[in-house]
Design an enzyme around this catalytic site. Sequence first.
Site, PDB file in Angstrom:
ATOM      1  CD  GLU A 158     -23.241  35.338  27.115  1.00  0.00           C
ATOM      2  OE1 GLU A 158     -24.228  34.598  27.055  1.00  0.00           O
ATOM      3  OE2 GLU A 158     -22.347  35.362  26.248  1.00  0.00           O
ATOM      4  CD  GLU A 160     -18.484  33.108  26.944  1.00  0.00           C
ATOM      5  OE1 GLU A 160     -19.252  32.812  26.003  1.00  0.00           O
ATOM      6  OE2 GLU A 160     -18.805  33.020  28.140  1.00  0.00           O
TER       7      GLU A 160
HETATM    8  C1  BGC Z   1     -22.101  31.594  27.025  1.00  0.00           C
HETATM    9  C2  BGC Z   1     -21.507  30.203  26.979  1.00  0.00           C
HETATM   10  C3  BGC Z   1     -21.989  29.498  25.741  1.00  0.00           C
HETATM   11  C4  BGC Z   1     -21.483  30.258  24.540  1.00  0.00           C
HETATM   12  C5  BGC Z   1     -21.834  29.666  23.197  1.00  0.00           C
HETATM   13  C6  BGC Z   1     -22.209  32.270  25.712  1.00  0.00           C
HETATM   14  O1  BGC Z   1     -23.528  32.666  25.540  1.00  0.00           O
HETATM   15  O2  BGC Z   1     -21.474  32.371  28.005  1.00  0.00           O
HETATM   16  O3  BGC Z   1     -21.845  29.538  28.164  1.00  0.00           O
HETATM   17  O4  BGC Z   1     -21.604  28.171  25.698  1.00  0.00           O
HETATM   18  O5  BGC Z   1     -21.952  31.575  24.567  1.00  0.00           O
HETATM   19  O6  BGC Z   1     -23.200  29.690  22.979  1.00  0.00           O
END
Ligand code: BGC
Length: 446
Positions: free
Chosen positions: A166, A353
């Site tokens: 990110e 993610e």
């Molecule tokens: C990040 C994580 C974070 C998740 C939830 C992403 O922005 O890579 O480190 O915990 O989102 O907010």
Amino acid sequence: MLTTKFPKDFIWGSATSSYQIEGAYNEDGKGESIWDRFCHTPGKIQDGGTGDVACDHYHRYKEDVGLMKEIGMHSYRYSISWPRIFPEGKGKHNEKGLDFYKRLTHELLENGIKPAVTLYHWELPQILQDRGGWANRDTTDYFADYAGFIFEKLGDLIPFWITHNEPWVTAFLGHMTGDHAPGIKDLKTTLEVSHNVLLSHGKALNVYRQINLPGKIGIAPNFSTKYPASNKQEDILASELSDGVLNKWFIYPLFKGEYPKDVIKFYSDKGIPFDFPHEDMKIISKPMDFLAINYYTSEFIKHHPVNGFEGVNDQYDQFEKTDMDWIIYPKGLYDLLLRLDNDCNKIDLIISENGAAFVDKIDENGKINDVKRMNYIKDHLIEASNAIEKGVNLKGYYLWSLMDNFEWSYGYTKKFGLIHVDNISQKRTIKNSGYLYKDIIKNNGF
Ligand code: BGC
């Protein structure tokens, strides 16, 4: 009968990052990171939490790998803490820090779990921040050196590499809003940082290509699909601009070798001309093996007379929201996958993610029936599967997160895990979403 199916070699995994789970913040020769400094500064973190101990994964990694195995994960995405390896940011490495990642990697491989390693999930060595951090162009070379060192030491064991997690968050939350470390609030610095982070990605990629290694390499930007809040022309334009600021700002340099012109104009109208050596674009746009996607939510956008655009999700009550106050919008993932497939020349995509924070309750039998998280996961997987049916080259899905952990400026107040972690006893309990995920993996669908 399965209604949602995935291709034969689809990769199922989960993700974490070092600062959010490891703890051991000053053990075995680790140097200070910008997040250590930030969390130790009073008032920065909602509940005063820090990553000093976190989930104590540094000492409990074997138990955690055992849990991944129980859930049946094919792969695990974790990050390496740069200051654990180079306490001074560069120069002499710390063998004990490296040993931890060797032990973890071997433990995964012995359990049949494929490592996916992120090189930068926001832990810049503080000593480099003291010299200007990511706003200092030299940091791009230090990053490439650190990456090269890790490639050399672990390269033959790792099938998937992600240079940066990110970049938008590194740049904008770290240097514009100041909600993240290093807590700077300056737009000019933000744009410099954003460029240097991409440049460092390109430099690390170059180093990787010079060594003959078996793995694949990419980057993981955070994306969110932007929709105009009405069909008024000004809202449509505002939504395009907002898409430019978050999404195109990374897609264009990486895939077209240029920044989006409308966004450059947007910043220069604010009095921040954006300039950099143009030969950088060749380095930034070197072909990657895959694009990783972090997707959580989408946003409806209206025109704003001063700021150009504004998000108006707050004005809608038809959407369910997670505990982060993010609307649940699985269709945004589908639209995003199709769009990236198109804009990024049909490159292989990996969802690195996706997941949701909800307040969990442990029942009298010690079970956590996190139905909302289960629905979130299924609804997003349905859209991922629909995109695959449309021909998108989606190769895998990593759930955020393996376990409840330190959620940055929110401290320990937000829970994303498939596994509940008791912060006092460090006891791990697989939630029902974890068992659901186990079934999904076993059946390659649901
Ligand atoms: C990040 C994580 C974070 C998740 C939830 C992403 O922005 O890579 O480190 O915990 O989102 O907010």
